[in-house]
Write a protein that holds these residues in place. Structure first.
Motif, PDB file in Angstrom:
ATOM      1  N   HIS A  20     -22.468   5.872  -2.694  1.00  0.00           N
ATOM      2  CA  HIS A  20     -23.738   6.604  -2.744  1.00  0.00           C
ATOM      3  C   HIS A  20     -23.873   7.521  -1.533  1.00  0.00           C
ATOM      4  CE1 HIS A  20     -25.485   4.247   0.589  1.00  0.00           C
ATOM      5  NE2 HIS A  20     -24.627   3.343   0.157  1.00  0.00           N
ATOM      6  N   SER A  21     -24.864   8.390  -1.605  1.00  0.00           N
ATOM      7  CA  SER A  21     -25.240   9.221  -0.467  1.00  0.00           C
ATOM      8  C   SER A  21     -26.344   8.519   0.317  1.00  0.00           C
ATOM      9  CB  SER A  21     -25.735  10.589  -0.941  1.00  0.00           C
ATOM     10  OG  SER A  21     -26.365  11.286   0.127  1.00  0.00           O
ATOM     11  N   THR A  22     -26.265   8.582   1.633  1.00  0.00           N
ATOM     12  CA  THR A  22     -27.305   7.966   2.463  1.00  0.00           C
ATOM     13  C   THR A  22     -28.658   8.656   2.278  1.00  0.00           C
ATOM     14  OG1 THR A  22     -26.632   9.373   4.311  1.00  0.00           O
ATOM     15  CG2 THR A  22     -25.658   7.185   4.190  1.00  0.00           C
ATOM     16  N   LYS A  23     -28.675   9.834   1.686  1.00  0.00           N
ATOM     17  CA  LYS A  23     -29.936  10.544   1.449  1.00  0.00           C
ATOM     18  C   LYS A  23     -30.686   9.990   0.236  1.00  0.00           C
ATOM     19  CE  LYS A  23     -28.257  14.886   3.482  1.00  0.00           C
ATOM     20  NZ  LYS A  23     -27.976  16.318   3.227  1.00  0.00           N
ATOM     21  N   ASP A  24     -30.026   9.108  -0.524  1.00  0.00           N
ATOM     22  CA  ASP A  24     -30.647   8.526  -1.712  1.00  0.00           C
ATOM     23  C   ASP A  24     -31.122   7.104  -1.443  1.00  0.00           C
ATOM     24  OD1 ASP A  24     -30.222  10.769  -3.358  1.00  0.00           O
ATOM     25  OD2 ASP A  24     -28.142  10.146  -3.711  1.00  0.00           O
ATOM     26  N   LEU A  25     -31.616   6.865  -0.246  1.00  0.00           N
ATOM     27  CA  LEU A  25     -31.927   5.516   0.192  1.00  0.00           C
ATOM     28  C   LEU A  25     -32.854   4.779  -0.770  1.00  0.00           C
ATOM     29  CD1 LEU A  25     -31.698   3.341   2.361  1.00  0.00           C
ATOM     30  CD2 LEU A  25     -33.581   4.432   3.593  1.00  0.00           C
ATOM     31  N   GLU A  26     -33.937   5.409  -1.189  1.00  0.00           N
ATOM     32  CA  GLU A  26     -34.919   4.728  -2.022  1.00  0.00           C
ATOM     33  C   GLU A  26     -34.339   4.339  -3.376  1.00  0.00           C
ATOM     34  OE1 GLU A  26     -39.361   5.502  -3.978  1.00  0.00           O
ATOM     35  OE2 GLU A  26     -38.602   6.831  -2.416  1.00  0.00           O
TER      36      GLU A  26
END
Length: 261
Positions: A12-18
């Motif tokens: 995953h991308s860390t920007k998609d945390l939620e």
């Protein structure tokens, strides 16, 4: 009872945390361990970190989280490319922008190929135990009854474990020459329970696997309830090779089921 919970590597991308946290929480309700890396030090221009590379090589079940953020992150795309290049790996792709029920369908599917119940006659316990020990490295959630203790609700726990394997993975029925010597053994109770419940859970899904073990020179006839099943022959192999061939077979069945489903 010895329960081993399976691991799922989540790319995953860390920007998609939620969104990723919601995915993680849902997988945990399915009795899996989602493995996530939130690394601040990684940038799009970085090479895939050697630690993550080694971790990917050690894992067998993957969830690839698709999103605009992951598609624009070079290191995420390199991670996904590396995962797809490996043999005997099972992965699913979930679109984090799709409606949550659609995401749940993908998460349910990846959960449904990682749970095993090992059914065997006591005479085959040393061989099956050795296979079990090796299989633990392949991230399966497994039930193996060699540690059931006095006072346990053994029947209820075994029934639950059989049902879990049929709804989320595979019931593995080991057959050897010793199997026919104990037609009244508890293994045959497990067999009949599994065949009965199989019709209820997923009659069209290949979730029941027959495996031959024991002396390769001995003649084996499959018990009549499974006489029409194609058996995976692991006789005469080292436990390490037995476990690898069983894992390869389960990956093949899982991937075929995923394409057909």
């Amino acid at each position: 009872m010895n329960d081993v919970k399976g691991w799922i590597f989540v790319s995953h991308s860390t920007k998609d945390l939620e969104g990723v946290r919601r995915v993680r929480d849902y997988l945990e309700t399915k009795s899996h361990h989602p493995l996530l890396f939130f690394l601040k030090c990684i940038r799009d221009t970085d090479e895939l970190d050697s630690l993550i590379t080694r971790e990917i090589e050690a894992r067998t079940i993957f969830l690839l989280c698709d999103s605009p953020n992951s598609r624009s992150a070079r290191w995420v795309q390199r991670e996904i490319e590396f995962i797809r290049s490996l043999a005997d790996r099972h992965y699913e792709v979930v679109d984090l922008q799709s409606p949550w029920p659609e995401q749940q369908e993908i998460l349910d599917r990846i959960s449904q190929r990682g749970t095993l119940f090992l059914s065997y006659t006591p005479s085959d316990s040393p061989e099956v135990s050795a296979i079990y020990d090796v299989l633990q490295a392949f991230d399966y959630s497994m039930f193996f009854d060699h540690t059931l203790a006095a006072g346990d609700d053994w029947r209820g726990r075994i029934e639950h474990a059989i049902d879990e394997s049929l709804s989320k993975g595979f019931f593995i029925f080991f057959v050897s020459p010793a199997t026919h010597q104990r037609p009244e053994s508890f293994q045959f109770w497990e067999l009949h329970r599994a065949l009965e419940q199989r019709r209820r859970f997923a009659p069209e899904v290949r979730n029941f696997i027959v495996v031959l073990v024991g002396d390769p020179s001995a003649h084996i006839e499959l018990p009549w309830p499974v006489s029409d099943f194609l058996a995976l022959d692991l006789r005469g192999l080292h436990p390490q090779e037995q476990a690898h061939q069983l894992h390869h077979h389960l990956c093949k069945v899982s991937n075929e089921s995923g394409r057909n489903g």
